[in-house]
Write a protein that holds these residues in place. Structure first.
Motif, mmCIF file in Angstrom:
data_model
loop_
_atom_site.group_PDB
_atom_site.id
_atom_site.type_symbol
_atom_site.label_atom_id
_atom_site.label_comp_id
_atom_site.label_asym_id
_atom_site.label_seq_id
_atom_site.Cartn_x
_atom_site.Cartn_y
_atom_site.Cartn_z
ATOM 1 N N ARG A 1 0.840 -1.198 0.000
ATOM 2 C CA ARG A 1 0.000 0.000 0.000
ATOM 3 C C ARG A 1 0.868 1.237 0.000
ATOM 4 O O ARG A 1 2.048 1.188 0.312
ATOM 5 C CB ARG A 1 -0.872 0.047 1.271
ATOM 6 N N GLY A 2 0.229 2.358 -0.298
ATOM 7 C CA GLY A 2 0.893 3.654 -0.153
ATOM 8 C C GLY A 2 1.896 3.935 -1.250
ATOM 9 O O GLY A 2 2.281 3.052 -2.026
ATOM 10 N N SER B 1 4.120 -3.361 2.216
ATOM 11 C CA SER B 1 3.108 -4.089 2.994
ATOM 12 C C SER B 1 3.563 -4.163 4.448
ATOM 13 O O SER B 1 4.716 -3.877 4.760
ATOM 14 C CB SER B 1 2.944 -5.495 2.441
ATOM 15 N N GLN C 1 0.491 2.934 8.271
ATOM 16 C CA GLN C 1 0.007 3.184 6.913
ATOM 17 C C GLN C 1 0.416 4.581 6.431
ATOM 18 O O GLN C 1 0.793 4.760 5.273
ATOM 19 C CB GLN C 1 -1.509 3.026 6.867
ATOM 20 N N ASN C 2 0.342 5.537 7.344
ATOM 21 C CA ASN C 2 0.806 6.888 6.982
ATOM 22 C C ASN C 2 2.299 6.902 6.669
ATOM 23 O O ASN C 2 2.748 7.645 5.799
ATOM 24 C CB ASN C 2 0.511 7.885 8.106
ATOM 25 N N ARG D 1 3.072 6.372 3.292
ATOM 26 C CA ARG D 1 2.319 7.356 2.500
ATOM 27 C C ARG D 1 1.028 6.795 1.918
ATOM 28 O O ARG D 1 0.656 7.069 0.791
ATOM 29 C CB ARG D 1 3.174 7.955 1.387
ATOM 30 N N GLY D 2 0.382 6.000 2.758
ATOM 31 C CA GLY D 2 -0.960 5.544 2.413
ATOM 32 C C GLY D 2 -1.929 6.190 3.388
ATOM 33 O O GLY D 2 -1.588 6.378 4.561
ATOM 34 N N THR D 3 -3.118 6.536 2.912
ATOM 35 C CA THR D 3 -4.092 7.132 3.821
ATOM 36 C C THR D 3 -4.615 6.046 4.758
ATOM 37 O O THR D 3 -5.032 4.973 4.304
ATOM 38 C CB THR D 3 -5.253 7.752 3.017
ATOM 39 N N LEU E 1 -6.765 3.745 7.128
ATOM 40 C CA LEU E 1 -8.167 3.331 7.126
ATOM 41 C C LEU E 1 -8.755 3.660 8.503
ATOM 42 O O LEU E 1 -8.032 4.039 9.424
ATOM 43 C CB LEU E 1 -8.261 1.831 6.834
ATOM 44 N N GLY F 1 -9.805 1.866 -0.897
ATOM 45 C CA GLY F 1 -8.958 1.986 0.298
ATOM 46 C C GLY F 1 -7.466 2.067 0.020
ATOM 47 O O GLY F 1 -6.664 1.767 0.889
ATOM 48 N N TYR F 2 -7.088 2.459 -1.197
ATOM 49 C CA TYR F 2 -5.670 2.526 -1.542
ATOM 50 C C TYR F 2 -5.206 3.944 -1.853
ATOM 51 O O TYR F 2 -4.256 4.158 -2.625
ATOM 52 C CB TYR F 2 -5.362 1.576 -2.717
ATOM 53 N N ASP F 3 -5.864 4.901 -1.245
ATOM 54 C CA ASP F 3 -5.539 6.309 -1.419
ATOM 55 C C ASP F 3 -4.143 6.614 -0.849
ATOM 56 O O ASP F 3 -3.781 6.096 0.201
ATOM 57 C CB ASP F 3 -6.624 7.090 -0.649
ATOM 58 N N TRP F 4 -3.378 7.422 -1.548
ATOM 59 C CA TRP F 4 -2.071 7.847 -1.038
ATOM 60 C C TRP F 4 -2.223 9.188 -0.308
ATOM 61 O O TRP F 4 -3.099 9.996 -0.654
ATOM 62 C CB TRP F 4 -1.060 7.994 -2.185
ATOM 63 N N THR F 5 -1.342 9.426 0.640
ATOM 64 C CA THR F 5 -1.558 10.565 1.540
ATOM 65 C C THR F 5 -1.449 11.939 0.854
ATOM 66 O O THR F 5 -2.118 12.868 1.251
ATOM 67 C CB THR F 5 -0.548 10.548 2.717
ATOM 68 N N LEU F 6 -0.588 12.066 -0.129
ATOM 69 C CA LEU F 6 -0.343 13.401 -0.681
ATOM 70 C C LEU F 6 -1.410 13.853 -1.684
ATOM 71 O O LEU F 6 -1.537 15.037 -1.978
ATOM 72 C CB LEU F 6 1.035 13.446 -1.372
ATOM 73 N N GLN G 1 -2.191 -0.393 -7.890
ATOM 74 C CA GLN G 1 -1.591 -1.077 -6.740
ATOM 75 C C GLN G 1 -2.609 -2.023 -6.087
ATOM 76 O O GLN G 1 -2.275 -3.146 -5.705
ATOM 77 C CB GLN G 1 -1.137 -0.020 -5.728
ATOM 78 N N SER H 1 -1.965 -5.853 -5.899
ATOM 79 C CA SER H 1 -1.864 -6.499 -4.581
ATOM 80 C C SER H 1 -2.781 -7.701 -4.492
ATOM 81 O O SER H 1 -2.433 -8.725 -3.891
ATOM 82 C CB SER H 1 -2.229 -5.507 -3.479
ATOM 83 N N MET I 1 4.063 -13.334 -0.992
ATOM 84 C CA MET I 1 4.880 -12.864 0.134
ATOM 85 C C MET I 1 4.707 -13.714 1.389
ATOM 86 O O MET I 1 5.355 -13.475 2.395
ATOM 87 C CB MET I 1 4.538 -11.402 0.445
#
Lengths: 286, 140
Positions: free
Chosen positions: A193-194, A199, A248-249, A252-254, A256, B84-89, B126, B130, B137
């Motif tokens: 993610r991110g 992961s 998660q942050n 750099r993933g938002t 949940l 649910g795979y949003d990136w922060t920026l 992604q 995934s 993994m």
């Protein structure tokens, strides 16, 4: 750069050494086998760190890195969460407006039950974590919900964990619906993610005990046993879902939602992985 | 003979690697080497190293194009949030794009919207990737 390179090289080596493609432990309800997953995870860590006793994994990175352990043991001489346990006990024993209390909502009056959370609730058709049960207890008795990540809920959870010290984590996956929740949590754990495309497993499986700047990431085996934790970075106690959001942050993933279905299922999977390890929360971490 | 072995091995390996390379692999390698705006050939066809969003941002900088690009970036952002795979920026970049539009800086607005849309598209990719690859993994 050198550190990043060494981490990447280490992670790559670990990946090659301990992984193979298409795990036989399953990715469908029909094929997933929680017990096989747990044993495979244990075997992975025991192969990488043969000198570490299984029971010590409840101490996280301090089971693996002697220097970190020495600092932590000094910190634990005056545990930073001590007052939180006391406040948690007081909150736990303070009756609600209707005269009932938390003790009325839990088996054994809520004492020594931490090891059974989270569990699959047939009635609710979902995974119920300890924090969710605490808030459900409140709303069932006419009280407002507490915030999920820190403060009072973490203190109550810490007290309940403290009364369960030494009890062995005992998570059950009783039916196919529970298996589906477990499988979802497993997929969450291993999914990248991110923006950094990482992961949970990248840090807490392959990246364990490999330096990232001044820190080393802890193993997922035993991860849940010591929550909630007092983190020096937070300067306060926080729940496992607070930590999930922070992780998660970090990639750099938002984050949940705390106590949303995804994180509860993730906790379900991670807790099952730690079955048989002793509850030792609350803990203190950097 | 021994001194030629590495060379032979390298040639064998490189030829097999090239044969196995997908368009995505080649694009990413070229992009990493040259940045955007670089021309390259794949299976006889000519391509550039620009992302689709960068090509969108290269349209004439005006209010209409900026608004359209911001709208499509927001739609892609909603799509990635839904899985649910949003990136922060991304959210902040979109905000800044809207601010630039308001200020009349259309090129800046388009560049930022393109960046946000790219982030969101990569997040969706992604998510799908995934779903396919997480099992690889898991330790056995």
């Amino acid at each position: 750069m050198k550190i990043i390179t060494s981490w990447l090289a280490g992670a790559a080596l670990a990946l090659i050494a301990g992984m193979s493609s298409a795990a036989s432990t399953g990715n469908t309800i029909a094929t997933v086998d929680p017990e096989a997953d747990r044993l495979a995870l244990q075997a992975y860590f025991q192969k990488r760190f043969p000198e570490v006793e299984l029971a010590d994994y409840g101490n996280g990175i301090y089971a693996l890195d002697a220097a970190s352990r020495a600092q932590w043991e000094e910190l634990e001489e005056f545990p930073p969460y001590e007052f939180d346990i006391e406040e948690g006990e007081e909150l736990f024993n303070t009756p609600f407006a209707n005269g009932k209390s938390y003790a009325d909502c839990f088996e054994n009056g809520g004492i020594g039950v931490r090891q059974n959370f989270p569990y699959w609730s047939e009635q609710q058709d979902q995974v119920v974590t300890l924090e969710l049960a605490i808030n459900q207890c409140r709303t069932a008795n006419g009280e407002k919900k507490l915030g999920w990540k820190k403060g009072k809920i973490a203190q109550i959870s810490a007290y309940m964990a403290f009364t369960s010290a030494g009890e062995l984590i005992d998570i059950k996956v009783p039916n196919d619906k529970a298996k589906a929740a477990y499988l979802d949590g497993k997929a969450q754990f291993y999914s990248r993610r991110g923006q950094l495309n990482m992961s949970c497993a990248n840090c807490h499986l392959q990246g364990v005990n490999i330096p990232i700047r001044a820190d080393r990431t802890g193993p997922t085996l035993g991860h849940v046993t010591h929550f909630p934790v007092f983190r020096s970075k937070w300067g306060a106690l926080g729940t496992l879902h607070r930590r999930y959001g922070g992780c998660q942050n970090n990639v750099r993933g938002t984050a949940l939602k705390a106590q949303g279905e995804e994180y509860r299922n993730l906790e379900f999977f991670m807790s099952y992985m730690s079955n048989g390890l002793a509850v030792n929360g609350p803990g203190s971490r950097k | 003979m021994n001194k030629y072995l590495p060379l032979v091995a390298a040639l064998v390996l490189s030829s097999s690697t090239v044969a196995a390379q997908s368009f995505e692999d080649v694009f990413n390698a070229q992009r990493a080497l040259h940045g955007n705006g670089h021309a390259f050939t794949f299976e006889g066809e000519q391509y550039t190293t620009d992302h689709p969003e960068e090509l969108e941002a290269a349209a004439p900088a005006n209010a209409t194009n900026a608004k359209a690009l911001i709208a499509s970036a927001k739609a892609m952002h909603a799509e990635v949030k839904a899985v649910g795979y949003d990136w922060t920026l991304t959210k902040g970049i979109l905000k800044n794009a809207s601010k630039a539009l308001k200020a009349g800086d259309f090129q800046k607005a388009m560049n930022l919207a393109a960046q946000a849309k790219y982030h969101a598209r990569m997040g969706v990719a992604q998510y799908h990737n995934s779903k396919q690859s997480w099992l690889n993994m898991v330790p056995e």
